[in-house]
Design an enzyme around this catalytic site. Structure first.
Site, mmCIF file in Angstrom:
data_model
loop_
_atom_site.group_PDB
_atom_site.id
_atom_site.type_symbol
_atom_site.label_atom_id
_atom_site.label_comp_id
_atom_site.label_asym_id
_atom_site.label_seq_id
_atom_site.Cartn_x
_atom_site.Cartn_y
_atom_site.Cartn_z
ATOM 1 N N ASP A 67 80.049 14.720 -24.448
ATOM 2 C CA ASP A 67 79.394 15.628 -23.524
ATOM 3 C C ASP A 67 78.138 16.181 -24.190
ATOM 4 O OD1 ASP A 67 80.022 18.082 -24.988
ATOM 5 O OD2 ASP A 67 82.064 17.835 -24.261
ATOM 6 N N LYS A 96 80.239 15.893 -16.538
ATOM 7 C CA LYS A 96 79.536 16.573 -17.617
ATOM 8 C C LYS A 96 78.048 16.598 -17.285
ATOM 9 C CE LYS A 96 83.220 16.952 -20.258
ATOM 10 N NZ LYS A 96 83.751 18.241 -20.751
ATOM 11 N N ASP A 145 80.290 20.491 -15.650
ATOM 12 C CA ASP A 145 80.664 21.116 -16.930
ATOM 13 C C ASP A 145 79.502 20.958 -17.896
ATOM 14 O OD1 ASP A 145 81.787 21.933 -19.299
ATOM 15 O OD2 ASP A 145 83.511 20.564 -19.221
ATOM 16 N N GLU A 148 81.123 24.882 -15.089
ATOM 17 C CA GLU A 148 81.971 25.204 -16.237
ATOM 18 C C GLU A 148 81.144 25.389 -17.499
ATOM 19 O OE1 GLU A 148 85.430 22.757 -16.223
ATOM 20 O OE2 GLU A 148 85.625 22.762 -18.408
ATOM 21 N N GLU A 176 88.032 27.294 -22.111
ATOM 22 C CA GLU A 176 88.607 26.410 -23.120
ATOM 23 C C GLU A 176 88.224 26.837 -24.535
ATOM 24 O OE1 GLU A 176 86.187 22.838 -21.743
ATOM 25 O OE2 GLU A 176 86.438 22.358 -23.840
ATOM 26 N N ASP A 219 93.589 27.424 -22.299
ATOM 27 C CA ASP A 219 93.742 26.263 -23.166
ATOM 28 C C ASP A 219 95.005 26.499 -23.991
ATOM 29 O OD1 ASP A 219 92.011 23.900 -24.680
ATOM 30 O OD2 ASP A 219 93.322 25.010 -26.035
ATOM 31 N N HIS A 242 92.267 24.058 -18.820
ATOM 32 C CA HIS A 242 91.592 22.990 -19.551
ATOM 33 C C HIS A 242 92.641 22.045 -20.115
ATOM 34 C CE1 HIS A 242 89.953 21.501 -23.561
ATOM 35 N NE2 HIS A 242 89.144 20.958 -22.679
ATOM 36 N N GLU A 244 93.287 20.188 -15.188
ATOM 37 C CA GLU A 244 92.440 19.054 -15.571
ATOM 38 C C GLU A 244 93.319 17.883 -15.996
ATOM 39 O OE1 GLU A 244 89.649 20.060 -18.667
ATOM 40 O OE2 GLU A 244 88.385 18.342 -18.165
#
Lengths: 424, 424
Positions: free
Chosen positions: B24, B220, B248, B274, B301, B324, B351, B382
């Site tokens: 990412d 992403k 994200d 995100e 996260e 997370d 996450h 997710e």
């Protein structure tokens, strides 16, 4: 041309818990410790860069492991190139995508980066033959902003605004350097105020502080309200109305409890209220600051990074900003924080004490007074008379002022004999 | 009566960087890793408690060292006593005054505590012969609040308010358990959206996602605006108007850049945005959330602890809260965060991905749906189709839903063969 050859990392622990030095509402029995690194090179000068993270005991081994894990980023590199671009080295370490996952920008890995960065600054100052404060105070505004990473800061401070701040303080730097060398930098003392001390010891140490020329003392509070009232009464009576008394709750309270508790203590004319609640709680600090005004809130020794300080300033959550030399990612990040404080017009009064924090942080405060805020008005460095004897250039503290360090380096160098005696 | 006998800690690394899985804007070449602990006892049942911290490669050794350093707090203790009071064990670890200095409540040491706490929950669930989600879902409101530390939360959530939330969800727990066992828990997929993938791969995986029954995919973004527009155009065209597309940015932007960038992308009808900026920046998230409404901000996260989540909620800085499983101090702290989210009426969409995060976090989401928020409306976990084959009970994912785990434990148990193959 020389290369970095290795890190020597030592787990150093002083058994301070035996006599309650350093006890407070959250830390009843600290063993002041340092995760200590010496960075060696193959240069003929034989100079080494020293840095460390201060901890209070258990977990110092974890901090050492984190510092040691950073060797691959430094060992083998060209020394001159790295020292000439410490902004670049900082970014490489802090933004390493995989390491970053362990923070990001906080806790063990971030402090480890701070120790390494500070050790590189120590080496650079030694190579240039000047104390760190003077090295920083003579860098140009452009050189200084190159050390700072403005990512996540731009909504409060841009590179251009930082340059403006530094340029505004540029004209009289040399006069301020001379004044500092003549007068020193003001300090205040926490020595009388530890929670574990008896009333007699509190009164005696407070009296001695005034006799020693201090204009501010600090007392630990937060364990018991009636105890705090009693101890503040003793201290106020002993020091009289003209000496400032700050209090430090070491994160003991929740928001509403803090407000209620501080209101009970504000009759003692408080200089500031330090760490009223969680160091991460910007919104609670802002609410407390509003509720207890004009008494200022102070915080920062557990302030994890520049993004937190930015928000504390944006939210008007503090009136006194307390940088710490080993909590964030070293000199570079503290320069960012000093610039943020200057932008918001908030005085910086560094946290010190611990192991070597006085020795380190005085350089940053002195640099601030000369080249960033350009003033010492309303500024003081905490002073605690502990463990200085273990350092190559112990803090010289005269008439309640820190004397400007003279030896080349950052102040981090510990005596070899002390390392040998107290390492695990 | 049995005792904890030892920790076995393994540094496990999967070479995921070779095929760009997980790439990412901030993490170009992650090697998905786990600092993995097995806690052994001398009980005749031979059961072990498994826990881990997910990392993305370098520094996994530091995380392992931190977990190993916690052995003295656990080894030698009475197993039954500890498992019966995991709230007490949590407080002991998190509030240890010396360890706390290394955080407090954040980073390597906090995540290490999380791994240990989660391993104890794994052992408890195995001893009780139930999957963790069901164990939690059948605890009484009083038992649940005893697991939570309300320090620093009381300005937003008191013990009594938490009890009210849990009691309100109590009446229909068993129906919800039955519904979960029948229908599963909804998931969404990030599989199509990694930055390193080609347009063709993005289109193909997006198409497959719809065919597989997903109602939401995630892309992403954040490296290049024109690329993002192109990739979102492809994805939107392939999936049609009825499938939700979240984006994200993985913390790529500063505040004002985030607002400007997201406004360019909002024409693609975004489900959420995100991690637009630093995970520590509550005030920037609040400003972004206000500016991009009604598109919600999602984060979590990298959310370091309950105090951060409390503030994000107080500041209306997020519309979707992403817990997370291994970032905070384990199950207990995530229960606190689930309660905070319920108090503020914000949906929790965990996450997952990484190593074993799906396996772990599904238990928390299912518990939330049964006993805290009491609903799955607007909630999704997710889903990433990576590395599940290494776990004793791999996620069972059918028709875009997580099937409720059946085996006793927390889901953390990795296959011995995988540990042996991928440990350093």
């Amino acid at each position: 041309m020389s290369k970095f050859t290795r890190f020597v990392v030592d787990d150093i622990r002083f058994p301070t818990s035996t006599d309650f030095d350093g006890s407070d509402a959250m830390n009843p029995d600290p063993d002041y410790s340092a995760a200590y690194v010496r960075i060696e090179t193959d240069a003929e000068d034989g100079l080494t860069g020293h840095g460390f993270v201060f901890t209070i005991g258990r977990g110092n081994d974890v901090q050492c492991a984190a510092i040691a894990a950073l060797q691959p980023w430094i060992v083998g590199r060209d020394v001159e190139e790295a020292l000439a671009d410490l902004g670049g080295v900082w970014r490489e370490l802090v933004h390493d995508s995989q390491l970053r996952w362990l923070g990001p920008d906080k806790g063990v890995i971030h402090m480890a980066i701070g120790a390494v960065v500070n050790a590189l600054w120590d080496l650079r100052a030694k190579r240039e033959g000047v104390p760190l404060w003077l090295l920083l105070a003579r860098l140009s505004p452009e050189q200084l902003v190159d050390l700072v990473d403005f990512r996540y800061l731009s909504d409060a401070l841009t590179r251009e605004q930082a340059l403006d701040i530094l340029r505004a303080a540029e004209p009289h730097r040399e006069e301020r350097i001379a004044a500092l060398q003549r007068d020193g930098y003001p300090g205040y003392t926490t020595t009388p105020g530890w929670l574990g001390y008896s009333d007699e010891k509190l009164a005696r140490l407070s009296r001695e502080a005034v006799a020693d020329g201090f204009t501010q003392i600090k007392l630990k509070v937060g364990a018991d309200l009636q105890e705090d009232i009693r101890r503040l009464s003793i201290a106020r009576e002993v020091v009289g109305p003209d000496i400032r008394i700050a209090i430090d709750a070491n994160q003991r309270w929740d928001r509403d409890e803090a407000i209620a508790w501080i209101r009970e203590l504000s009759r003692f004319d408080l200089a500031w209220v330090e760490e009223p609640t969680s160091p991460d709680d910007i919104l609670a600090h802002a609410a407390i600051a509003e509720a207890i005004a004009p008494v200022p809130v102070a915080t920062g020794e557990h302030g994890m990074n520049r993004v937190l300080f930015k928000q504390l300033l944006q939210a008007k959550a503090l009136g006194v900003l307390q940088i710490d030399a080993t909590r964030v990612a070293g000199v570079n990040e503290n320069i960012a924080i000093l610039l943020l404080a200057a932008k918001f017009g908030v005085p910086v009064c560094p946290h010190a004490g611990g192991v070597g924090l006085c020795e380190l942080v005085q350089h940053l405060a002195m640099f601030d007074g000369i080249a960033v805020s350009g003033t010492t008005d309303g500024r003081m460095i905490e002073y605690v008379a502990h463990l200085h004897e273990h350092f190559a250039e112990p803090v010289e503290f005269v008439d309640a002022h820190y004397r400007a360090p003279k030896l080349p380096g950052s102040g981090a160098e510990m005596l070899a004999a002390s390392i040998a005696e107290y390492r695990r």
